[in-house]
Design an enzyme around this catalytic site. Sequence first.
Site, PDB file in Angstrom:
ATOM      1  N   ASP A 116      60.762  54.410  67.403  1.00  9.53           N
ATOM      2  CA  ASP A 116      60.952  54.852  68.788  1.00  9.53           C
ATOM      3  C   ASP A 116      61.462  53.688  69.637  1.00  9.53           C
ATOM      4  OD1 ASP A 116      60.862  56.599  70.932  1.00  9.53           O
ATOM      5  OD2 ASP A 116      58.856  57.339  70.462  1.00  9.53           O
ATOM      6  N   ASP A 132      63.219  64.758  74.429  1.00 11.60           N
ATOM      7  CA  ASP A 132      62.178  65.343  73.572  1.00 11.60           C
ATOM      8  C   ASP A 132      62.119  66.850  73.806  1.00 11.60           C
ATOM      9  OD1 ASP A 132      61.447  62.818  72.784  1.00 11.60           O
ATOM     10  OD2 ASP A 132      59.355  62.989  73.434  1.00 11.60           O
TER      11      ASP A 132
END
Length: 407
Positions: free
Chosen positions: A158, A219
């Site tokens: 990430d 997301d």
Amino acid sequence: MLLFSLGIFLGLAARASSLDNGLLKTPPMGWVPWERFRCNTDCKNDPNNCISEHLIKAMADRLAGDGWKQLGYEYVNLDDCWAADKRDAQGRLQPNPQRFPSGIKALADYVHSKGLKFGIYSDMGRMTCAGYPGTTLDTIETDAKTFAAWGVDMLKLDGCFSNSSIKALGYPKMSVALNKTGRPIAFSCSWPAYEGGLPPKVNYTLLGKTCNLWRNFADIEDSWDSLFHIIEWYGKHQDTLQPAAGPGRWNDPDTLIIGDFGLSYEQSKVQVALWAVLAAPFFMSCNLRTISAEARDILQNPLLIYINQDSLGIQGKRVTKSHYFEVWKRPLINGQFAIAIMNNGTDGTPRPFVTTLGLLGILDCKAGYKIYDVLDKLFMGAYKLNDTISTKVTPTGVILFFLRPLC
Ligand SMILES: *[C@@H]1O[C@H](CO)[C@@H](O)[C@H](O)[C@H]1NC(C)=O
Ligand SMILES: *[C@@H]1O[C@H](CO)[C@@H](O)[C@H](O)[C@H]1NC(C)=O
Ligand SMILES: *[C@@H]1O[C@H](CO)[C@@H](O)[C@H](O)[C@H]1NC(C)=O
């Protein structure tokens, strides 16, 4: 002659441009916890749903026991919130001892014993998005070695808590460090998502050489709005995104939310149809212990998976967009095609869509094509290029056709 040779040279160069670890020649399939289980660390009050070795083992059991693995769903991954608050005395990441008492190596062994693959998560930055220790430029090699020693098969890295320059150094450095471990570890990079997903800040040629897959947009959340927003972004920027994908290097529009709370049955079909046409990873994020028969039937459709896993690895594109309908097309091996017809309208009645193969730009096989309705599991018949194809598409719904040439 010179031009001819140059063409060959460029052709070879283009083919060599994916990360050279031999992995993910087709999009990865499996299960990840994030969208459904988030950062639930409350094992005291919610022992079955907290991020723990218990949850991962339960999902591995379901993948192996309920027919998923045989269809290709083989990865069971961790996401954020597995790590302890501090590194160990040797500077290595370690799992939270209450929630992962057996350690990550034992968990990976368990997953492997089921014939599955195991993925882990870290973050190129000071901390993970949820505040656990991140991977910094100094710890990249240690972390790569730790993951390899644990038997990890995929790393998602990430990008919270670092800036663009750190990311530009860190992602390629981790790619090299993973290679140096000698263990084939698929590499999933959130890098482009933190840079807006588009050139000039994102270099898709470089990404393809560095990572096997990458998140480039928001997301996903558990709603039609979120899903539709992602589809529209992929359509709008397809001229940039489509050429970036190929065997070993995939755009990742995020997890499948079928079997969760937010999508209707018809909307669930939209997500799998579009993800198949986009050659997107099929990572489910739902509770496999309680998934409905209906949702499972959508996700376990063999022809759908056949389309998603097509070995040419060509990402499909939106070919038309009108007020109600979007038509998406993906060329497949042996002259086959997948066509998704999405009704993005919300006025409550199925809307007729009438077309021909010719109008869809499918002209290669003059004898025509056999057409299958993938999600309704129907053989519709053989169609010549000018024969009328007549269908109805529900609001926020889709028809996915599979076309097999008669030539
Ligand atoms: C490392 O990279 C080399 C060449 O780029 C490749 O041949 C090899 O398979 C890679 N090894 C791993 C474990 O990824
Ligand atoms: C990025 O972060 C590093 C480390 O904190 C810092 O040294 C560097 O100046 C930053 N670069 C930019 C462009 O902000
Ligand atoms: C993108 O990366 C590739 C591969 O590293 C490099 O050859 C190319 O020059 C880069 N493109 C831009 C616009 O920086």
